[in-house]
Design a protein around this motif. Structure first.
Motif, PDB file in Angstrom:
ATOM      1  N   GLU A 229      43.247  24.485  30.024  1.00 42.45           N
ATOM      2  CA  GLU A 229      43.747  25.747  29.470  1.00 42.45           C
ATOM      3  C   GLU A 229      45.261  25.660  29.362  1.00 42.45           C
ATOM      4  N   SER A 230      45.806  26.250  28.309  1.00 45.89           N
ATOM      5  CA  SER A 230      47.265  26.260  28.167  1.00 45.89           C
ATOM      6  C   SER A 230      47.679  27.546  27.472  1.00 45.89           C
ATOM      7  N   GLY A 231      48.937  27.920  27.678  1.00 47.15           N
ATOM      8  CA  GLY A 231      49.437  29.126  27.037  1.00 47.15           C
ATOM      9  C   GLY A 231      50.671  29.643  27.743  1.00 47.15           C
ATOM     10  N   HIS A 232      51.020  30.886  27.431  1.00 47.18           N
ATOM     11  CA  HIS A 232      52.163  31.529  28.083  1.00 47.18           C
ATOM     12  C   HIS A 232      51.818  31.740  29.556  1.00 47.18           C
ATOM     13  N   PRO A 233      52.801  31.541  30.448  1.00 43.52           N
ATOM     14  CA  PRO A 233      52.500  31.645  31.884  1.00 43.52           C
ATOM     15  C   PRO A 233      51.800  32.942  32.291  1.00 43.52           C
ATOM     16  N   ARG A 234      52.221  34.060  31.707  1.00 46.83           N
ATOM     17  CA  ARG A 234      51.623  35.328  32.137  1.00 46.83           C
ATOM     18  C   ARG A 234      50.149  35.387  31.738  1.00 46.83           C
ATOM     19  N   GLU A 235      49.840  34.841  30.559  1.00 48.27           N
ATOM     20  CA  GLU A 235      48.427  34.823  30.124  1.00 48.27           C
ATOM     21  C   GLU A 235      47.591  33.942  31.045  1.00 48.27           C
ATOM     22  N   VAL A 236      48.060  32.697  31.217  1.00 51.87           N
ATOM     23  CA  VAL A 236      47.251  31.725  31.964  1.00 51.87           C
ATOM     24  C   VAL A 236      47.127  32.130  33.430  1.00 51.87           C
ATOM     25  N   LEU A 237      48.232  32.611  34.019  1.00 49.59           N
ATOM     26  CA  LEU A 237      48.226  32.893  35.461  1.00 49.59           C
ATOM     27  C   LEU A 237      47.627  34.260  35.785  1.00 49.59           C
ATOM     28  N   THR A 238      47.753  35.207  34.855  1.00 51.68           N
ATOM     29  CA  THR A 238      47.272  36.565  35.137  1.00 51.68           C
ATOM     30  C   THR A 238      45.887  36.812  34.566  1.00 51.68           C
ATOM     31  N   ASN A 239      45.632  36.162  33.433  1.00 46.37           N
ATOM     32  CA  ASN A 239      44.383  36.460  32.745  1.00 46.37           C
ATOM     33  C   ASN A 239      43.725  35.174  32.236  1.00 46.37           C
ATOM     34  N   PRO A 240      43.420  34.228  33.148  1.00 43.34           N
ATOM     35  CA  PRO A 240      42.861  32.954  32.702  1.00 43.34           C
ATOM     36  C   PRO A 240      41.493  33.140  32.056  1.00 43.34           C
ATOM     37  N   ARG A 241      41.236  32.290  31.052  1.00 45.82           N
ATOM     38  CA  ARG A 241      39.970  32.414  30.306  1.00 45.82           C
ATOM     39  C   ARG A 241      38.855  31.562  30.933  1.00 45.82           C
ATOM     40  N   HIS A 242      39.238  30.427  31.508  1.00 46.05           N
ATOM     41  CA  HIS A 242      38.219  29.472  31.975  1.00 46.05           C
ATOM     42  C   HIS A 242      37.878  29.694  33.446  1.00 46.05           C
ATOM     43  N   GLU A 243      36.616  29.539  33.775  1.00 44.33           N
ATOM     44  CA  GLU A 243      36.169  29.708  35.167  1.00 44.33           C
ATOM     45  C   GLU A 243      36.897  28.745  36.108  1.00 44.33           C
ATOM     46  N   ARG A 244      37.113  27.518  35.612  1.00 42.38           N
ATOM     47  CA  ARG A 244      37.765  26.519  36.463  1.00 42.38           C
ATOM     48  C   ARG A 244      39.193  26.947  36.798  1.00 42.38           C
ATOM     49  N   THR A 245      39.883  27.499  35.805  1.00 45.48           N
ATOM     50  CA  THR A 245      41.251  27.987  36.040  1.00 45.48           C
ATOM     51  C   THR A 245      41.221  29.164  37.015  1.00 45.48           C
TER      52      THR A 245
END
Length: 253
Positions: A229-245
Motif C-alpha cells: 500500500e502507498s499514499g499520503h501518510p495520513r491516508e495510509v496511517l489513519t485509514n489503511p485499505r489493506h488488512e495487512r497494513t
C-alpha cells in the motif's frame, strides 16, 4: 520532471530467498519518502540497492534519470566498474542504523574524511564546511570529541553531517533511530526535519510513525518483498485499505 528515484520491477534474492519481488515506485525531487513495514520485508535491502551496495537480480533502478550500477547497451545491462559506481555513489548520502564512524577520528575528522579523500577537496575548505554541518546538527561544541565520547544520538548526528559533507542530491536513512535510547531519538529526527524543510530528497526506512505522519510526503508499506500500500501518510496511517497494513499498524501505533 525527472524522478529522483525510479524503480521498475526490482527483484533481489539472496540464494533461494526472494527478498524483493518486483518493486515499482517513484520518488520526486524534494520528496520525503517513508518506507514502513515489519522486519524482513525488504525495506533495508531496497535502500541498499539504490546506491548499489546490493546488486539487483532484475529490473531497473534509476537515480536522477541515470541507471544505478549499470549501463545499458541495446537490451543488455553491463555492470559498471567499481570506480564508476563509487563516482555515482558520491551523489547519494546514506545513514545506517549503526553509526559506522571511524573510532580513531574526531567528529570533525570523520566529517572531512570523504570530501578530502574522495573529492580531493582542500582540508581548509572541507573543515569549514564540516564545522558548519556540525553546527547544523547541533554539535558545534563536539568537533574535537571522539565517537567514544559521544552518546548514540550524537554519533548518529555526526553520521548525518558526514553524509551531507559530500553534498548529495539524495539522502537514504536506514532506520536511523532504531539503535538509540528513546530520549535521544528526538534530536536525530529534528535534524531530519530540518533537512526536509531545506528540500533534501530523502528516503527513510523507519519505525517512527509520528515522523512519517508529520514529515513524510509519501508512505509505502512493504511486506514480504512487495509494496502492499502507498499514499499520503495520513491516508495510509489513519485509514489503511489493506488488512495487512491494518494489522501491522495496530501493533505499532
Amino acid at each position: 520532471m525527472t524522478a529522483m528515484v525510479k524503480a521498475e520491477g526490482v527483484h533481489k534474492s539472496f540464494g533461494p530467498v526472494q527478498v524483493l519481488k518486483g518493486i515499482d515506485l517513484e520518488v520526486a525531487p524534494r520528496e520525503v519518502f517513508c518506507l514502513i513495514g515489519p522486519s524482513g520485508s525488504g525495506k533495508s535491502t531496497f535502500l541498499r540497492c539504490i546506491n548499489h551496495l546490493e546488486k539487483v537480480n532484475s529490473g531497473r533502478l534509476y537515480v536522477d534519470g541515470e541507471l544505478v550500477g549499470y549501463r545499458q547497451k541495446g537490451d543488455k545491462l553491463y555492470e559498471l566498474k567499481d570506480r564508476e559506481v563509487a563516482e555515482k555513489r558520491r551523489d547519494i548520502g546514506m545513514v545506517f542504523q549503526r553509526f559506522n564512524l571511524f573510532p580513531h577520528m574526531t567528529a570533525l575528522e570523520n566529517v572531512i574524511e570523504a570530501p578530502v579523500q574522495v573529492k580531493r577537496e582542500s582540508k581548509a575548505v572541507a573543515r569549514e564546511r564540516a564545522q558548519k554541518l556540525l553546527d547544523r546538527v547541533g554539535l558545534a561544541d563536539k568537533a574535537a570529541n571522539y565517537p567514544s565520547q559521544l552518546s548514540g544520538g550524537q554519533q548518529q548526528r555526526v553520521a548525518i553531517a558526514r553524509a551531507l559533507a559530500m553534498e548529495p542530491k539524495l539522502m537514504l536513512f536506514d532506520e536511523p533511530t532504531s539503535a538509540l535510547d528513546p530520549e535521544l531519538v528526538g534530536d536525530v529526527l529534528d535534524v531530519m526535519r530540518g533537512l526536509a524543510e531545506d528540500g533534501m530528497t530523502m528516503i527513510v526506512v523507519t519505525h517512527e510513525m509520528g515522523f512519517a505522519r508529520e514529515v513524510g510526503d509519501s508512505v509505502v508499506f512493504m511486506d514480504d518483498g512487495v509494496v502492499v500500500e502507498s499514499g499520503h501518510p495520513r491516508e495510509v496511517l489513519t485509514n489503511p485499505r489493506h488488512e495487512r497494513t491494518k494489522s501491522f499498524l495496530s501493533k505499532v501505533l
